[in-house]
Enzyme design. Structure first.
Site, PDB file in Angstrom:
ATOM      1  N   ASP A 181      29.167  25.537  42.786  1.00 42.10           N
ATOM      2  CA  ASP A 181      29.714  25.657  41.427  1.00 42.10           C
ATOM      3  C   ASP A 181      30.173  27.105  41.247  1.00 42.10           C
ATOM      4  O   ASP A 181      29.911  27.962  42.098  1.00 42.10           O
ATOM      5  CB  ASP A 181      28.630  25.307  40.393  1.00 42.10           C
ATOM      6  CG  ASP A 181      29.120  25.450  38.956  1.00 42.10           C
ATOM      7  OD1 ASP A 181      30.262  25.048  38.663  1.00 42.10           O
ATOM      8  OD2 ASP A 181      28.371  25.974  38.109  1.00 42.10           O
ATOM      9  N   TYR A 198      35.355  29.537  36.048  1.00 38.14           N
ATOM     10  CA  TYR A 198      36.530  28.920  36.656  1.00 38.14           C
ATOM     11  C   TYR A 198      37.436  28.304  35.584  1.00 38.14           C
ATOM     12  O   TYR A 198      38.628  28.156  35.777  1.00 38.14           O
ATOM     13  CB  TYR A 198      36.106  27.786  37.606  1.00 38.14           C
ATOM     14  CG  TYR A 198      35.671  28.220  38.992  1.00 38.14           C
ATOM     15  CD1 TYR A 198      35.454  29.563  39.312  1.00 38.14           C
ATOM     16  CD2 TYR A 198      35.476  27.263  39.986  1.00 38.14           C
ATOM     17  CE1 TYR A 198      35.055  29.918  40.603  1.00 38.14           C
ATOM     18  CE2 TYR A 198      35.087  27.614  41.261  1.00 38.14           C
ATOM     19  CZ  TYR A 198      34.870  28.946  41.568  1.00 38.14           C
ATOM     20  OH  TYR A 198      34.481  29.283  42.835  1.00 38.14           O
ATOM     21  N   ASN A 242      32.923  20.491  37.388  1.00 39.50           N
ATOM     22  CA  ASN A 242      33.981  19.596  36.895  1.00 39.50           C
ATOM     23  C   ASN A 242      35.357  20.218  37.053  1.00 39.50           C
ATOM     24  O   ASN A 242      36.334  19.524  37.318  1.00 39.50           O
ATOM     25  CB  ASN A 242      33.748  19.272  35.424  1.00 39.50           C
ATOM     26  CG  ASN A 242      32.562  18.365  35.225  1.00 39.50           C
ATOM     27  OD1 ASN A 242      32.716  17.159  35.117  1.00 39.50           O
ATOM     28  ND2 ASN A 242      31.369  18.926  35.190  1.00 39.50           N
ATOM     29  N   CYS A 302      31.076  19.283  31.996  1.00 45.02           N
ATOM     30  CA  CYS A 302      30.937  20.585  32.663  1.00 45.02           C
ATOM     31  C   CYS A 302      29.468  20.670  33.043  1.00 45.02           C
ATOM     32  O   CYS A 302      28.597  20.343  32.220  1.00 45.02           O
ATOM     33  CB  CYS A 302      31.315  21.713  31.701  1.00 45.02           C
ATOM     34  SG  CYS A 302      30.902  23.356  32.347  1.00 45.02           S
ATOM     35  N   THR A 303      29.202  21.095  34.277  1.00 46.91           N
ATOM     36  CA  THR A 303      27.805  21.062  34.729  1.00 46.91           C
ATOM     37  C   THR A 303      26.950  22.135  34.059  1.00 46.91           C
ATOM     38  O   THR A 303      25.729  22.117  34.189  1.00 46.91           O
ATOM     39  CB  THR A 303      27.733  21.188  36.267  1.00 46.91           C
ATOM     40  OG1 THR A 303      28.478  22.352  36.668  1.00 46.91           O
ATOM     41  CG2 THR A 303      28.308  19.960  36.941  1.00 46.91           C
TER      42      THR A 303
END
Ligand code: DGL
Length: 268
Positions: A12, A44, A76, A187-188
């Site tokens: 990630d 990101y 994601n 979104c993680t």
């Protein structure tokens, strides 16, 4: 070579993918995991498509050199922009987070209804969730909202501060009157502020945590490819970041109770 004893590579932009790491670890305790957090380049979600693709390919190449048996794109943003490119360069199975999240949301909304997807700017403007949801069930109305301040707040460890609740109100309050059936944490990083999102949206909304969904999908991929670890793993999991390992360690403990033995640095 017995690939089933090889590690799984997970990456990630920063801390968010640890929600996937933890879900995989809980579900598959025999697996050896290598986690990469691109802490030098987080977030990101505000970067261009080309930048996200290039970062994702760099990290995937690095993890593939470590002979991982599967890659989990625990981001994601990277999944929505770079998954086909990562799959093209990988000799091992690659699991993203969007397909599992969509499946879980469709299962939670079987008779159709309204699904709200929240994510980074890049994920939301890719419409990756909206496209996949529309394909899976025509009776779903999809709404999408980017929440760009959530990732920096989580990276700072501010998961339950007044400012986080304010930001959540600003982004989500307009949806409270819209009778949303299901909300996807796209979104993680967001499972770490699920409580705040729940407080704003109320108890009626079903919240889908794509980290959990990705862990189940990863298990299925390993099973299908006969890659599940056959014996108990030896040695600790590995954590690698591109910058600031001390902050990463502190936050991993504070937010998820993970205590990495050692966090090493890899700069690109
Ligand atoms: N956790 C990531 C995601 O799921 C990335 C967030 C970011 O770096 O902006 O989208």
């Amino acid at each position: 070579m017995n690939y089933s004893s090889s590690p799984i590579g997970i990456f990630d932009s920063g801390l968010g993918g640890l929600t996937v790491f933890k879900a995989v670890k809980d579900l598959l305790p025999c697996e050896k995991l290598i986690y990469f957090g691109d802490t030098a380049r987080v977030p990101y979600g505000t970067k261009s498509r080309n930048a996200v693709i290039s970062f994702s390919k760099e990290i995937s190449g690095y993890l593939l050199l470590k002979k991982v048996k599967m890659l989990i794109v625990a981001c994601n943003t990277a999944t929505s922009l770079a998954l086909p490119e990562i799959r093209r360069m990988s000799q091992v199975p690659v699991c993203g987070v969007i397909e599992p999240g969509v499946k879980a949301a469709i299962a939670a909304t079987p008779y159709g209804g309204k699904i709200l997807v929240i994510g980074t700017k890049a994920t939301i403007s890719s419409h990756a969730y909206a496209k996949a949801l529309a394909k899976a069930n025509k009776n779903i109305e999809v709404m999408e909202q980017s929440c760009p301040l959530f990732v920096p707040l989580v990276e700072e460890g501010w998961t339950d501060k007044a400012v986080t609740e304010e930001a959540a109100l600003e982004y989500l309050a307009p949806y409270r009157s819209k009778k949303i059936n299901t909300l996807i944490l796209g979104c993680t990083h967001y499972p770490l502020i699920e409580k705040v999102v729940r407080r704003v949206m109320g108890n009626e909304v079903h919240i889908v945590n794509s980290a959990m969904a990705a862990a189940y999908a990863s298990r299925q991929i390993l099973q299908e490819n006969n890659l599940l670890a056959k014996s108990f793993r030896k040695g600790p999991d590995r954590f690698i970041v591109s910058d600031a390992p001390e902050h990463f360690s502190k936050m991993a403990d504070m937010l998820l109770g993970l205590k990495p033995d050692k966090v090493t640095i890899k700069r690109f």
